[in-house]
Design a protein around this motif. Structure first.
Motif, short mmCIF file in Angstrom:
data_model
loop_
_atom_site.label_atom_id
_atom_site.label_comp_id
_atom_site.label_asym_id
_atom_site.label_seq_id
_atom_site.Cartn_x
_atom_site.Cartn_y
_atom_site.Cartn_z
N MET A 146 71.16 0.20 55.76
CA MET A 146 72.25 0.91 55.09
C MET A 146 71.68 2.00 54.18
SD MET A 146 75.17 -1.93 54.16
CE MET A 146 74.11 -2.93 53.08
N ILE A 147 72.50 3.01 53.95
CA ILE A 147 72.11 4.09 53.06
C ILE A 147 73.18 4.26 51.98
CG2 ILE A 147 70.72 5.32 54.77
CD1 ILE A 147 73.07 7.23 55.17
N GLU A 148 72.79 4.88 50.87
CA GLU A 148 73.70 5.06 49.75
C GLU A 148 74.27 6.47 49.74
OE1 GLU A 148 72.02 3.99 46.02
OE2 GLU A 148 71.36 2.00 46.71
N GLY A 149 75.47 6.60 49.20
CA GLY A 149 76.08 7.91 49.08
C GLY A 149 77.25 7.86 48.13
N ILE A 150 77.99 8.95 48.06
CA ILE A 150 79.15 9.05 47.19
C ILE A 150 80.34 9.57 47.99
CG2 ILE A 150 78.45 11.38 46.44
CD1 ILE A 150 79.72 10.75 43.72
N ILE A 151 81.49 8.93 47.81
CA ILE A 151 82.69 9.36 48.53
C ILE A 151 83.19 10.67 47.89
CG2 ILE A 151 85.08 8.81 49.13
CD1 ILE A 151 84.36 5.87 49.09
N VAL A 152 83.24 11.72 48.70
CA VAL A 152 83.66 13.02 48.19
C VAL A 152 85.08 13.40 48.62
CG1 VAL A 152 81.31 13.91 47.96
CG2 VAL A 152 82.55 14.23 50.11
N LYS A 153 85.58 12.69 49.63
CA LYS A 153 86.93 13.00 50.10
C LYS A 153 87.47 11.83 50.88
CE LYS A 153 87.30 16.18 53.35
NZ LYS A 153 87.35 17.50 54.02
N GLY A 154 88.79 11.64 50.84
CA GLY A 154 89.43 10.60 51.62
C GLY A 154 90.73 11.10 52.19
N ILE A 155 90.87 11.04 53.52
CA ILE A 155 92.08 11.51 54.18
C ILE A 155 92.45 10.56 55.31
CG2 ILE A 155 93.18 13.39 55.49
CD1 ILE A 155 91.33 15.36 54.16
N GLY A 156 93.67 10.05 55.29
CA GLY A 156 94.18 9.25 56.39
C GLY A 156 93.34 8.03 56.75
N GLY A 157 92.80 7.36 55.76
CA GLY A 157 92.01 6.17 56.02
C GLY A 157 90.55 6.44 56.32
N PHE A 158 90.16 7.70 56.36
CA PHE A 158 88.76 8.07 56.55
C PHE A 158 88.16 8.48 55.21
CE2 PHE A 158 90.42 8.65 60.83
CZ PHE A 158 89.41 8.08 61.62
N TYR A 159 86.92 8.06 54.98
CA TYR A 159 86.21 8.39 53.75
C TYR A 159 84.97 9.19 54.10
CZ TYR A 159 89.33 4.85 51.94
OH TYR A 159 90.46 4.13 51.61
N TYR A 160 84.83 10.34 53.46
CA TYR A 160 83.70 11.22 53.74
C TYR A 160 82.65 11.00 52.66
CZ TYR A 160 86.90 13.10 57.12
OH TYR A 160 87.76 13.21 58.20
N VAL A 161 81.50 10.48 53.11
CA VAL A 161 80.46 10.03 52.19
C VAL A 161 79.27 10.98 52.25
CG1 VAL A 161 78.93 8.13 51.57
CG2 VAL A 161 81.21 7.64 52.49
N LYS A 162 78.95 11.58 51.11
CA LYS A 162 77.81 12.49 51.03
C LYS A 162 76.55 11.68 50.74
CE LYS A 162 76.17 16.65 48.59
NZ LYS A 162 74.82 16.36 49.00
N THR A 163 75.56 11.84 51.59
CA THR A 163 74.28 11.15 51.43
C THR A 163 73.15 12.18 51.46
OG1 THR A 163 73.77 10.83 53.78
CG2 THR A 163 75.28 9.23 52.76
N ASP A 164 71.93 11.71 51.30
CA ASP A 164 70.78 12.62 51.35
C ASP A 164 70.57 13.20 52.74
OD1 ASP A 164 70.26 12.21 48.69
OD2 ASP A 164 68.78 10.63 49.02
N THR A 165 71.16 12.56 53.75
CA THR A 165 70.97 13.03 55.12
C THR A 165 72.21 13.69 55.71
OG1 THR A 165 71.52 10.80 55.94
CG2 THR A 165 69.18 11.33 55.62
N GLY A 166 73.23 13.91 54.88
CA GLY A 166 74.43 14.58 55.37
C GLY A 166 75.69 13.83 54.99
N ILE A 167 76.83 14.33 55.47
CA ILE A 167 78.12 13.72 55.18
C ILE A 167 78.58 12.90 56.39
CG2 ILE A 167 80.56 14.16 54.69
CD1 ILE A 167 79.73 16.59 53.10
N TYR A 168 78.93 11.64 56.14
CA TYR A 168 79.37 10.73 57.19
C TYR A 168 80.87 10.47 57.08
CZ TYR A 168 74.45 9.62 58.12
OH TYR A 168 73.12 9.69 58.45
N GLU A 169 81.53 10.45 58.22
CA GLU A 169 82.95 10.09 58.27
C GLU A 169 83.03 8.58 58.45
OE1 GLU A 169 86.44 12.23 60.50
OE2 GLU A 169 85.64 10.66 61.82
#
Length: 293
Positions: free
Chosen positions: A1-24
């Motif tokens: 697992m990797i750590e990140g911060i939730i930067v946006k949430g839309i329609g049940g999806f959370y966009y997590v910014k990490t050191d390797t990019g943003i994950y949906e």
């Protein structure tokens, strides 16, 4: 697992910014079962799929702060934006924002925007009154580019929630601070003289100078149902809290009690009548709330 911060949430999806990019990401079902909702600003651990940059939120780390509206976590300061005109300054709403920020122990900066339209010294009066309470107050104008550099410095390396009603210029200020944001700005409704909503969702925006801001949907009301007792309210009014310890009774609510230091200071002009009236209105609201339970 990797750590990140939730930067946006839309329609049940959370966009997590990490050191390797943003994950949906989707949130694990266990959160729903435990009635836990991931919030923008949450620091999380995700199980990632690097092939398509998707993943699942597996763990939400302990929150330092949690706001109710807007629903965000781990904010370090609140910038409360009001305008002197279009829409007109709303002290009732300003004081409600301050109560929420005080309850969360956030650093607070008050921004009175559109100062170029101030023909009645409204901004000056707010500056004097609220500065005397201990708040940092900035009088700004996007049209004149006034105090934009000051605001940029205020936001540096903080996680800041921009709060205030629609139309006061929150997005315009952020666009001035960082032009490449290109946030949509709104117009004032000719019918209601209020701002039209332009920010449709809560999003954590990274600043080039360091830090994050949350440009939140504007709103014109804020419930005080998070305050459990009548006596608690005075702790969130800096000017009332300053004198409340000198009242005759420890349980003084500063309404009709004898030998009330707060009411004495009100008569002396050290507490503004507008603030005190807002305190009384909020107190009545809390009384009504507590009677329901």
């Amino acid at each position: 697992m990797i750590e990140g911060i939730i930067v946006k949430g839309i329609g049940g999806f959370y966009y997590v910014k990490t050191d390797t990019g943003i994950y949906e990401c989707r949130a694990r079902g266990v959160f729903r079962e435990n009635k836990i909702t991931p919030l923008i600003g949450d620091r999380v651990k995700i199980r990632e799929n690097n092939l398509d940059m998707t993943g699942y939120v597996e763990e939400i780390m302990e929150r330092e702060t949690e706001l109710i509206r807007p629903p965000v976590a781990n904010v370090t300061q609140a910038v409360i934006v009001m305008s002197v005109k279009s829409p007109s300054l709303n002290l009732w709403l300003l004081d409600r924002f301050l109560v929420l920020a005080e309850e969360q122990k956030l650093n607070v900066v008050i921004v009175i925007n559109k100062i170029d339209l101030d023909n009645n010294s409204i901004g000056k009066n707010i500056y004097e009154n609220y500065s005397n309470m201990g708040y940092k107050v900035i009088l700004s104008s996007c049209t004149l580019n006034k105090e934009i550099d000051t605001l940029k410095e205020v936001l540096k390396d903080e996680v800041t929630v921009f709060a205030g009603p629609s139309g006061v210029g929150k997005s315009s200020i952020l666009n001035r601070i960082q032009p490449n944001l290109k946030l949509k700005t709104g117009e004032i409704s000719e019918k209601t003289k209020r701002g039209k909503h332009t920010t449709r969702h809560v999003e954590l925006i990274e600043l080039d100078a360091g830090g994050y801001v949350l440009d939140t949907p504007g709103f014109s009301s804020l419930k005080l149902d998070f305050i459990e007792t009548e006596g608690e309210l005075q702790q969130y009014f800096k000017d009332i809290r300053k004198y409340s310890g000198h009242c005759k009774f420890n349980s003084c609510l500063h309404v009709k009690e004898p030998d009330c230091e707060v009411k004495k200071q009100l008569e002396l002009g050290n507490i503004s009548k507008e603030r005190y009236n807002n305190y009384l209105n909020f107190l009545d609201e809390i009384k009504r709330n507590t009677r329901r339970y």
